[in-house]
Design a protein around this motif. Structure first.
Motif, PDB file in Angstrom:
ATOM      1  N   LYS A  93      51.658  36.511  36.377  1.00 28.62           N
ATOM      2  CA  LYS A  93      50.422  36.107  37.051  1.00 28.62           C
ATOM      3  C   LYS A  93      49.200  36.251  36.134  1.00 28.62           C
ATOM      4  CE  LYS A  93      51.984  35.632  41.382  1.00 28.62           C
ATOM      5  NZ  LYS A  93      51.743  34.514  42.246  1.00 28.62           N
ATOM      6  N   THR A  94      49.285  37.126  35.128  1.00 31.44           N
ATOM      7  CA  THR A  94      48.136  37.293  34.222  1.00 31.44           C
ATOM      8  C   THR A  94      47.933  36.064  33.346  1.00 31.44           C
ATOM      9  OG1 THR A  94      49.352  38.330  32.392  1.00 31.44           O
ATOM     10  CG2 THR A  94      48.462  39.801  34.092  1.00 31.44           C
ATOM     11  N   LYS A  95      48.915  35.193  33.285  1.00 30.77           N
ATOM     12  CA  LYS A  95      48.790  33.992  32.449  1.00 30.77           C
ATOM     13  C   LYS A  95      47.590  33.144  32.843  1.00 30.77           C
ATOM     14  CE  LYS A  95      53.624  33.722  31.194  1.00 30.77           C
ATOM     15  NZ  LYS A  95      54.880  32.998  31.324  1.00 30.77           N
ATOM     16  N   GLN A  96      47.197  33.185  34.132  1.00 27.60           N
ATOM     17  CA  GLN A  96      46.018  32.436  34.549  1.00 27.60           C
ATOM     18  C   GLN A  96      44.780  32.885  33.773  1.00 27.60           C
ATOM     19  OE1 GLN A  96      44.759  33.329  38.634  1.00 27.60           O
ATOM     20  NE2 GLN A  96      45.965  35.212  38.517  1.00 27.60           N
ATOM     21  N   TYR A  97      44.758  34.149  33.377  1.00 27.78           N
ATOM     22  CA  TYR A  97      43.620  34.673  32.615  1.00 27.78           C
ATOM     23  C   TYR A  97      43.829  34.551  31.115  1.00 27.78           C
ATOM     24  CZ  TYR A  97      42.412  36.627  37.132  1.00 27.78           C
ATOM     25  OH  TYR A  97      42.109  36.775  38.457  1.00 27.78           O
ATOM     26  N   THR A  98      45.040  34.811  30.656  1.00 24.81           N
ATOM     27  CA  THR A  98      45.275  34.763  29.213  1.00 24.81           C
ATOM     28  C   THR A  98      45.181  33.331  28.688  1.00 24.81           C
ATOM     29  OG1 THR A  98      47.690  34.761  29.509  1.00 24.81           O
ATOM     30  CG2 THR A  98      46.635  36.890  29.147  1.00 24.81           C
ATOM     31  N   ARG A  99      45.396  32.353  29.539  1.00 23.86           N
ATOM     32  CA  ARG A  99      45.190  30.955  29.134  1.00 23.86           C
ATOM     33  C   ARG A  99      43.697  30.623  29.066  1.00 23.86           C
ATOM     34  NH1 ARG A  99      49.441  29.172  33.298  1.00 23.86           N
ATOM     35  NH2 ARG A  99      51.354  29.307  32.098  1.00 23.86           N
ATOM     36  N   LYS A 100      42.945  31.237  29.957  1.00 25.85           N
ATOM     37  CA  LYS A 100      41.510  30.947  30.078  1.00 25.85           C
ATOM     38  C   LYS A 100      40.683  31.674  29.004  1.00 25.85           C
ATOM     39  CE  LYS A 100      38.073  30.884  33.760  1.00 25.85           C
ATOM     40  NZ  LYS A 100      37.826  31.244  35.155  1.00 25.85           N
ATOM     41  N   PHE A 101      41.109  32.884  28.636  1.00 24.97           N
ATOM     42  CA  PHE A 101      40.376  33.705  27.676  1.00 24.97           C
ATOM     43  C   PHE A 101      41.272  34.012  26.485  1.00 24.97           C
ATOM     44  CE2 PHE A 101      38.807  34.943  31.940  1.00 24.97           C
ATOM     45  CZ  PHE A 101      37.482  34.558  31.818  1.00 24.97           C
ATOM     46  N   SER A 102      40.896  33.552  25.319  1.00 25.82           N
ATOM     47  CA  SER A 102      41.738  33.778  24.131  1.00 25.82           C
ATOM     48  C   SER A 102      41.771  35.249  23.718  1.00 25.82           C
ATOM     49  CB  SER A 102      41.242  32.915  22.972  1.00 25.82           C
ATOM     50  OG  SER A 102      39.924  33.297  22.611  1.00 25.82           O
ATOM     51  N   ASN A 103      40.867  36.053  24.231  1.00 27.14           N
ATOM     52  CA  ASN A 103      40.815  37.480  23.887  1.00 27.14           C
ATOM     53  C   ASN A 103      41.415  38.368  24.977  1.00 27.14           C
ATOM     54  OD1 ASN A 103      38.720  36.839  25.651  1.00 27.14           O
ATOM     55  ND2 ASN A 103      37.352  38.388  24.816  1.00 27.14           N
ATOM     56  N   ALA A 104      42.135  37.769  25.932  1.00 31.15           N
ATOM     57  CA  ALA A 104      42.834  38.525  26.972  1.00 31.15           C
ATOM     58  C   ALA A 104      44.333  38.419  26.723  1.00 31.15           C
ATOM     59  CB  ALA A 104      42.487  37.981  28.351  1.00 31.15           C
ATOM     60  N   HIS A 105      44.993  39.561  26.724  1.00 28.59           N
ATOM     61  CA  HIS A 105      46.425  39.606  26.404  1.00 28.59           C
ATOM     62  C   HIS A 105      47.125  40.553  27.368  1.00 28.59           C
ATOM     63  CE1 HIS A 105      45.128  37.777  22.645  1.00 28.59           C
ATOM     64  NE2 HIS A 105      44.218  38.725  22.596  1.00 28.59           N
ATOM     65  N   SER A 106      48.392  40.290  27.623  1.00 31.46           N
ATOM     66  CA  SER A 106      49.165  41.202  28.468  1.00 31.46           C
ATOM     67  C   SER A 106      50.463  41.561  27.765  1.00 31.46           C
ATOM     68  CB  SER A 106      49.440  40.567  29.834  1.00 31.46           C
ATOM     69  OG  SER A 106      50.149  39.366  29.705  1.00 31.46           O
ATOM     70  N   VAL A 107      50.906  42.794  28.018  1.00 31.99           N
ATOM     71  CA  VAL A 107      52.097  43.340  27.379  1.00 31.99           C
ATOM     72  C   VAL A 107      52.927  44.046  28.443  1.00 31.99           C
ATOM     73  CG1 VAL A 107      52.931  45.002  25.662  1.00 31.99           C
ATOM     74  CG2 VAL A 107      50.830  43.718  25.220  1.00 31.99           C
ATOM     75  N   CYS A 108      54.219  43.767  28.453  1.00 33.43           N
ATOM     76  CA  CYS A 108      55.127  44.486  29.350  1.00 33.43           C
ATOM     77  C   CYS A 108      55.537  45.772  28.638  1.00 33.43           C
ATOM     78  CB  CYS A 108      56.346  43.623  29.676  1.00 33.43           C
ATOM     79  SG  CYS A 108      57.349  44.314  31.005  1.00 33.43           S
ATOM     80  N   ALA A 109      55.061  46.893  29.163  1.00 28.73           N
ATOM     81  CA  ALA A 109      55.337  48.183  28.524  1.00 28.73           C
ATOM     82  C   ALA A 109      55.158  49.308  29.529  1.00 28.73           C
ATOM     83  CB  ALA A 109      54.404  48.397  27.330  1.00 28.73           C
ATOM     84  N   ASP A 110      55.778  50.428  29.224  1.00 30.21           N
ATOM     85  CA  ASP A 110      55.696  51.649  30.012  1.00 30.21           C
ATOM     86  C   ASP A 110      54.437  52.410  29.595  1.00 30.21           C
ATOM     87  OD1 ASP A 110      56.060  54.317  30.916  1.00 30.21           O
ATOM     88  OD2 ASP A 110      58.229  54.125  30.801  1.00 30.21           O
ATOM     89  N   SER A 111      53.674  52.855  30.566  1.00 26.53           N
ATOM     90  CA  SER A 111      52.431  53.576  30.257  1.00 26.53           C
ATOM     91  C   SER A 111      52.674  54.903  29.544  1.00 26.53           C
ATOM     92  CB  SER A 111      51.626  53.815  31.538  1.00 26.53           C
ATOM     93  OG  SER A 111      52.364  54.605  32.448  1.00 26.53           O
ATOM     94  N   ASP A 112      53.902  55.390  29.570  1.00 26.63           N
ATOM     95  CA  ASP A 112      54.232  56.628  28.855  1.00 26.63           C
ATOM     96  C   ASP A 112      54.579  56.378  27.391  1.00 26.63           C
ATOM     97  OD1 ASP A 112      53.871  57.972  31.230  1.00 26.63           O
ATOM     98  OD2 ASP A 112      56.006  58.266  31.613  1.00 26.63           O
ATOM     99  N   TYR A 113      54.724  55.111  27.030  1.00 26.32           N
ATOM    100  CA  TYR A 113      55.100  54.735  25.659  1.00 26.32           C
ATOM    101  C   TYR A 113      54.312  53.490  25.265  1.00 26.32           C
ATOM    102  CZ  TYR A 113      58.970  57.738  26.962  1.00 26.32           C
ATOM    103  OH  TYR A 113      59.721  58.796  27.410  1.00 26.32           O
TER     104      TYR A 113
END
Length: 184
Positions: free
Chosen positions: A80-100
């Motif tokens: 769902k974050t793709k709606q933003y990462t497509r709109k803003f070239s400086n917005a990125h999302s990463v699938c990761a555990d907050s402990d690592y």
């Protein structure tokens, strides 16, 4: 239940509700973000980490900052974050555990931890990772669900994590306590 069993349960839950996440939580999450932003001192040089970013509700601030990176364990929420990462070239999302967190030391000067604490087995471990990836004067916004934490318990957790509380934001309309913090 083991730590990893609990994490898998949370991932499955958010993957299952991803398609209705914003209908269920966007209004409340936006209200928290709006309560936090005036206290964050963000500008065009801000490099932001959003831990537990969900669908990227915070991402529109990308228009005003250098970069924002959202981390979440739910791949379906991150779709769902793709709606933003497509709109803003400086917005990125990463699938990761907050402990690592998959970032180098001392990268971010602002961190958002919105409605995450109740979903993680050991918040102190997550705070260690947030501190590791944050610059020494980074401002860290943290919220905690009132139904899961008392105000005293939330403050004690933040102090145990070696975060200095700069301001507690009280808003009876919100379902969370909000703290603006820095590293000690």
């Amino acid at each position: 239940m083991s730590e990893w069993d609990r994490k898998r349960k949370v991932i499955r839950h958010y993957d299952r509700i991803a398609r209705i996440y914003e209908k269920q939580y966007a209004e409340e999450q936006t209200a928290k973000i709006n309560a936090i932003l005036p206290h964050m001192c963000l500008d065009e040089n801000s490099f932001i980490l959003d831990v537990g970013c969900g669908t990227g509700i915070l991402f529109p601030i990308a228009a005003k900052v250098q970069s924002i990176i959202g981390v979440d364990t739910s791949s379906k929420l991150l779709q769902k974050t793709k709606q933003y990462t497509r709109k803003f070239s400086n917005a990125h999302s990463v699938c990761a555990d907050s402990d690592y967190l998959p970032f180098q030391n001392r990268v971010f000067n602002a961190v958002f931890v919105i409605t995450l604490l109740q979903n993680i087995p050991n918040p102190l471990t997550t705070f260690e990772e947030i501190k590791r990836t944050s610059k020494s004067q980074a401002v860290i916004a943290v919220t905690a669900l009132k139904k899961e934490f008392s105000n005293e318990g939330f403050s004690k957790l933040l102090k145990s994590s070696q975060l200095k509380i700069l301001r507690m934001i009280a808003d009876d309309k919100l379902k969370d306590y909000i703290a603006i913090c820095q590293m000690r």
